[in-house]
Design an enzyme around this catalytic site. Structure first.
Site, PDB file in Angstrom:
ATOM      1  N   HIS A   1       0.802  -1.224   0.000  1.00 57.53           N
ATOM      2  CA  HIS A   1       0.000   0.000   0.000  1.00 57.53           C
ATOM      3  C   HIS A   1       0.834   1.272   0.000  1.00 57.53           C
ATOM      4  O   HIS A   1       0.405   2.284  -0.522  1.00 57.53           O
ATOM      5  CB  HIS A   1      -1.004  -0.032   1.145  1.00 57.53           C
ATOM      6  CG  HIS A   1      -2.149  -0.932   0.839  1.00 57.53           C
ATOM      7  ND1 HIS A   1      -2.308  -2.160   1.436  1.00 57.53           N
ATOM      8  CD2 HIS A   1      -3.148  -0.820  -0.060  1.00 57.53           C
ATOM      9  CE1 HIS A   1      -3.377  -2.732   0.925  1.00 57.53           C
ATOM     10  NE2 HIS A   1      -3.901  -1.951   0.018  1.00 57.53           N
TER      11      HIS A   1
ATOM     12  N   CYS B   1      -9.052  -2.922 -11.819  1.00 58.19           N
ATOM     13  CA  CYS B   1      -8.554  -1.698 -11.182  1.00 58.19           C
ATOM     14  C   CYS B   1      -7.283  -1.922 -10.371  1.00 58.19           C
ATOM     15  O   CYS B   1      -6.895  -1.072  -9.583  1.00 58.19           O
ATOM     16  CB  CYS B   1      -9.631  -1.065 -10.314  1.00 58.19           C
ATOM     17  SG  CYS B   1     -10.165  -2.112  -8.952  1.00 58.19           S
TER      18      CYS B   1
ATOM     19  N   ASN C   1      -4.305  -6.735  -7.594  1.00 64.35           N
ATOM     20  CA  ASN C   1      -3.231  -6.748  -6.591  1.00 64.35           C
ATOM     21  C   ASN C   1      -3.463  -7.866  -5.580  1.00 64.35           C
ATOM     22  O   ASN C   1      -2.590  -8.686  -5.323  1.00 64.35           O
ATOM     23  CB  ASN C   1      -3.164  -5.424  -5.833  1.00 64.35           C
ATOM     24  CG  ASN C   1      -3.020  -4.243  -6.752  1.00 64.35           C
ATOM     25  OD1 ASN C   1      -2.513  -4.390  -7.865  1.00 64.35           O
ATOM     26  ND2 ASN C   1      -3.463  -3.088  -6.314  1.00 64.35           N
ATOM     27  N   ASP C   2      -4.666  -7.864  -5.006  1.00 65.54           N
ATOM     28  CA  ASP C   2      -4.959  -8.902  -4.027  1.00 65.54           C
ATOM     29  C   ASP C   2      -5.193 -10.245  -4.702  1.00 65.54           C
ATOM     30  O   ASP C   2      -4.735 -11.276  -4.211  1.00 65.54           O
ATOM     31  CB  ASP C   2      -6.180  -8.504  -3.184  1.00 65.54           C
ATOM     32  CG  ASP C   2      -5.783  -7.581  -2.040  1.00 65.54           C
ATOM     33  OD1 ASP C   2      -4.786  -7.906  -1.364  1.00 65.54           O
ATOM     34  OD2 ASP C   2      -6.434  -6.549  -1.842  1.00 65.54           O
TER      35      ASP C   2
HETATM   36  C1  PEP Z   1      -6.507  -4.622  -5.607  1.00 66.46           C
HETATM   37  O1  PEP Z   1      -6.389  -5.412  -4.680  1.00 66.46           O
HETATM   38  O2  PEP Z   1      -6.156  -4.883  -6.782  1.00 66.46           O
HETATM   39  C2  PEP Z   1      -7.095  -3.302  -5.397  1.00 66.46           C
HETATM   40  C3  PEP Z   1      -7.349  -2.507  -6.408  1.00 66.46           C
HETATM   41  O3  PEP Z   1      -7.314  -2.906  -4.117  1.00 66.46           O
HETATM   42  P1  PEP Z   1      -6.145  -2.471  -3.108  1.00 66.46           P
HETATM   43  O4  PEP Z   1      -4.906  -2.373  -3.896  1.00 66.46           O
HETATM   44  O5  PEP Z   1      -6.573  -1.186  -2.504  1.00 66.46           O
HETATM   45  O6  PEP Z   1      -6.147  -3.604  -2.135  1.00 66.46           O
HETATM   46 MG    MG Z   2      -7.439  -5.088  -2.851  1.00 65.04          MG
END
Ligand code: PEP
Ligand code: MG
Length: 738
Positions: free
Chosen positions: A354, A663, A615-616
């Site tokens: 993050h 996203c 990402n997750d």
């Molecule tokens: C993700 O996990 O891809 C996402 C967009 O959310 P964050 O990066 O805030 O966990």
């Molecule tokens: Mg996420």
């Protein structure tokens, strides 16, 4: 260490213009050395003998050594102390006949530095071949700290003196987390500037000051232990704190600080000496356990210094500064950003962590995984953060610095070239339309919407504003913020994502009981479902902010259909309570927990839209922590298993006629964006800085030809490894800027 020596030096230095030769004589006498010489760094990276007691006086001003030349030059180049019983037989020894130093066998050389700048070297020599004792070396180090003052004054009085280099340049390779190029001084996270008051007039009073600060520090640690909670997992936190406190109380290093104060150093200077001794040891130790313990002491020294000047204002950050940190949480990063840093280098962190996401949102160039940089740098060192090559150059030579400054100017000109793209239609060369939106979380980012022609906000991370302020916002504050966001979007869609706190995004007040695995812990809507009041307040704020306008709400970290239905019910119930319902309420889910992939059809039937949080999703799919720098780049979105998953999702969403977007950070990479659009995911949301480069790639591509090539690669079968290289080659061969 000799208290008398310090007292004599202090008296001498209190007289404004005490010649260095007098200082050299006192040092030689007190250290029972036949020779004491002081070398100063002069323009052109030359060390010049500026004072001596014991060598021939005519050598003063004549004996000059380049950095790295001779023993004096070696000590300056490496920043290390040399303690040699038989100096003249050392391979680096450079013979200078004018000095008359033949009779002296033993040599002790200590570099003189201040705020990371190398200023010179102080040397003592003796006839008898012997190794200097540890306390003698220690005394000369303290002397070197005092000599920094007159040598710095000398450098400042000289044309070009302020540009003098420190030790030799150092080079660190890391992973570029946010691209960019910064040339500026470094500031070290967790370290304050070198103390300015080095000597104390009243050692007993100074000792009392130090003891009070130590007590304050220890009670601060006790306080932390009390507030770590009584959750079972908090026991782990307490254990760690307990160990830390034991080190804090460890008489050894505190006694050493006290001993130095007794010789006349100020408490700040004594602590600084202890900390730099630790840093020096850390340079040599590779054992990870020991390094952690030393890091603890360094950290404690920092706490002690903070306790000493409790209440003093935080020092300003120089313009264009590059922040160096071992690790950095998002809240700290926001703090530093507010103080004006221009770039960040961390020893540990990866692209999807993050802190990196926030850095990207702030367009703050960032490098991760640059190991060893903390031990090598000192605040004030000049550095180049080169995102293109994923490197940090510490104390660059002048010509390198000039070349980079030229490159930075060219980059700025290139970026201006992209601006023309903001108003061109969003379609590929062969006519497939796509939609590019931005990820945002701070109001400062909203201006980008118009400037780059984004089609909306595909992910508004609502937790960022709270992290920035360090606390939860109440309903009215939240409603005002969301309303400003909708105003700025002026009718363009905004996908508000509900609070995604937990994991590495923690508010100071968070009580998560010190989970061992917070990314898979009590975070996000899991908290929302267990503590519905918080989530309901946020949903109410969103409905109030919409005030009759269309509203899209997206829920993160959904793992089961049941969770989605439960949060959806909460939202619908809140809608019944507000006076003015939104013109249209779209309720969507993020797809970032793999289990959801086997509930896709049911989810698509229940959701108005879905968005892939790559990402997750990637971290859970590959069981690879998104924050682990050792794993950065190991698993790729552009690998056959992930492409198969994305293609299947795109097909199912299209069949169900449910809008699908992506996203995660991957959307902001031009090459990945090409692949996503080729697979049918044509709405992409990314950090604002990436949008126009992505648009440049998409508008330049013949999508049908690219799709055929991609299909061919995927048919070829593979071992699951990345297809990035052939895709990249294709793009370059077809003049697609990736
Ligand atoms: C993700 O996990 O891809 C996402 C967009 O959310 P964050 O990066 O805030 O966990
Ligand atoms: Mg996420």
């Amino acid at each position: 260490m000799s208290r008398r020596l310090l007292a004599r030096l202090r008296d001498l230095m209190a007289r404004s213009a005490a010649p260095l030769s007098e200082l050299a004589a006192v040092i030689a006498a007190e250290m029972v050395s036949e020779v004491c010489s002081i070398y100063a760094l002069r323009p052109g990276e030359v060390l010049e003998l500026v004072a001596t007691h014991g060598l021939r006086p005519e050598a003063v001003g004549r004996t000059r050594l380049r950095i790295g030349e001779g023993l004096v030059g070696l000590s300056a180049a490496t920043g290390e102390i040399l303690n040699l019983p038989d100096a003249q037989n050392h391979p680096a020894f450079a013979y200078r006949p004018e000095t008359g130093e033949e009779p002296f066998a033993a040599l002790l050389a200590v570099p003189v530095r201040r705020a990371g700048r190398m200023l010179g070297v102080v040397v003592v020599q003796n006839r008898a071949a012997r190794l200097y004792a540890e306390d003698e070396a220690e005394t000369l180090e303290t002397v070197a700290m005092l000599l920094a003052e007159p040598l710095a004054a000398m450098a400042a009085n000289e044309p070009g003196g302020e540009d003098l280099a420190t030790t030799l340049p150092r080079h660190f390779v890391g992973t570029t987390l946010v691209a960019g190029l910064i040339v500026g001084p470094v500031v070290v996270h967790g370290l304050r500037p070198a103390p300015t008051r080095l000597l104390a007039d009243d050692p007993p009073a100074e000792q009392a000051r130090f003891e009070q600060a130590a007590t304050r520090m220890l009670s601060g640690l006790d306080q932390l232990m009390v507030t770590s909670g009584d959750h079972p997992a908090a026991a782990v936190t307490r254990d760690v704190l307990q160990a830390y406190r034991l080190i804090a109380e460890d008489a050894g290093w505190l006694r050493r600080v006290a001993e130095r104060i007794a010789t006349g150093l100020s408490a700040e200077a004594a602590i600084e000496r202890a900390a730099s001794e630790v840093r020096e040891r850390m340079r040599r130790i590779t054992d990870p356990y020991l390094r952690e313990r030393l890091a603890d002491i360094e950290d404690l020294a920092e706490r002690l210094r903070a306790a000493l000047d409790a209440g003093a204002p935080t020092p300003p950050v120089p313009p264009g500064a590059i922040l160096l940190a071992r690790r950095l949480g998002p809240a700290h990063l926001l703090d530093w950003h507010a103080r004006g840093i221009a770039g960040v280098v961390v020893e540990e962190a990866s692209a999807a962590g993050h802190a990196a996401i926030i850095a990207r949102a702030l367009s703050l160039p960032m490098l991760g995984g640059a190991r060893g940089v903390m031990a090598a740098a000192e605040s004030g060192d000049l550095a180049i953060l080169d995102g293109e090559e994923g490197q940090l150059i510490l104390r660059p030579p002048d010509d390198v610095r000039r070349a980079y400054q030229r490159a930075a100017r060219e980059r700025a000109a290139r970026a201006r070239g992209f601006v023309a793209l903001a108003r061109t239609p969003a379609q590929t060369r062969d006519g497939t339309p796509f939609r590019l939106m931005i990820n945002a979380g701070l109001t400062q980012e909203l201006a980008a919407l118009d400037a780059i022609g984004a089609e909306g906000i595909g992910l508004f991370r609502t937790e960022i504003a709270m992290l920035a302020r360090g606390r939860m916002l109440d309903v009215a504050e939240q409603a005002a913020l969301y309303s400003r966001v909708l105003d700025a979007a002026a009718g363009r869609p905004v996908l508000f994502r509900t609070l995604d706190l937990g994991g590495d995004k923690l508010l100071p007040e968070a009580d998560t009981g010190g989970e061992e695995n917070p990314a898979m812990g009590w975070r996000s809507i899991r908290v929302g479902l267990d503590r519905p009041a918080i989530l309901r307040r946020q949903l109410r704020a969103l409905l109030l902010a919409a005030a009759g306008r269309p509203l899209s709400v997206m829920f993160p970290m959904v793992a089961t259909l049941g969770e989605f239905l439960a949060v959806k019910r909460l939202l619908l119930a809140e809608r019944e309570r507000v006076r003015q319902a939104p013109a249209r309420l779209s309720i969507g889910s993020m797809i970032e927990v793999p289990a959801l992939l086997w509930q896709t059809d049911e989810l698509l039937a229940a959701a108005d839209f879905v968005s892939i949080g790559s990402n997750d999703l990637m971290q859970f799919l590959f069981a690879a922590d998104r924050g682990a720098s050792a794993l950065a780049g190991r698993y790729d979105v552009l690998s056959p298993p992930v492409l198969a998953l994305l293609a299947a999702l795109a097909r199912r969403a299209e069949a169900a006629m449910v809008p699908l977007s992506l996203c995660g950070e991957a959307a902001g990479e031009p090459l990945v964006a090409l692949v996503l659009v080729a697979l049918g995911i044509t709405t992409l949301s990314m950090n604002a800085a990436a949008l126009l480069p992505v648009k440049a790639a998409l508008t330049a591509v013949d999508l049908n030809a690219f799709r055929a090539f991609l299909a061919m690669l995927r048919r070829q079968g593979s071992d699951g490894a990345s297809l990035r290289r052939p895709l990249d080659t294709w793009a370059r061969e077809h003049d697609v800027p990736v």
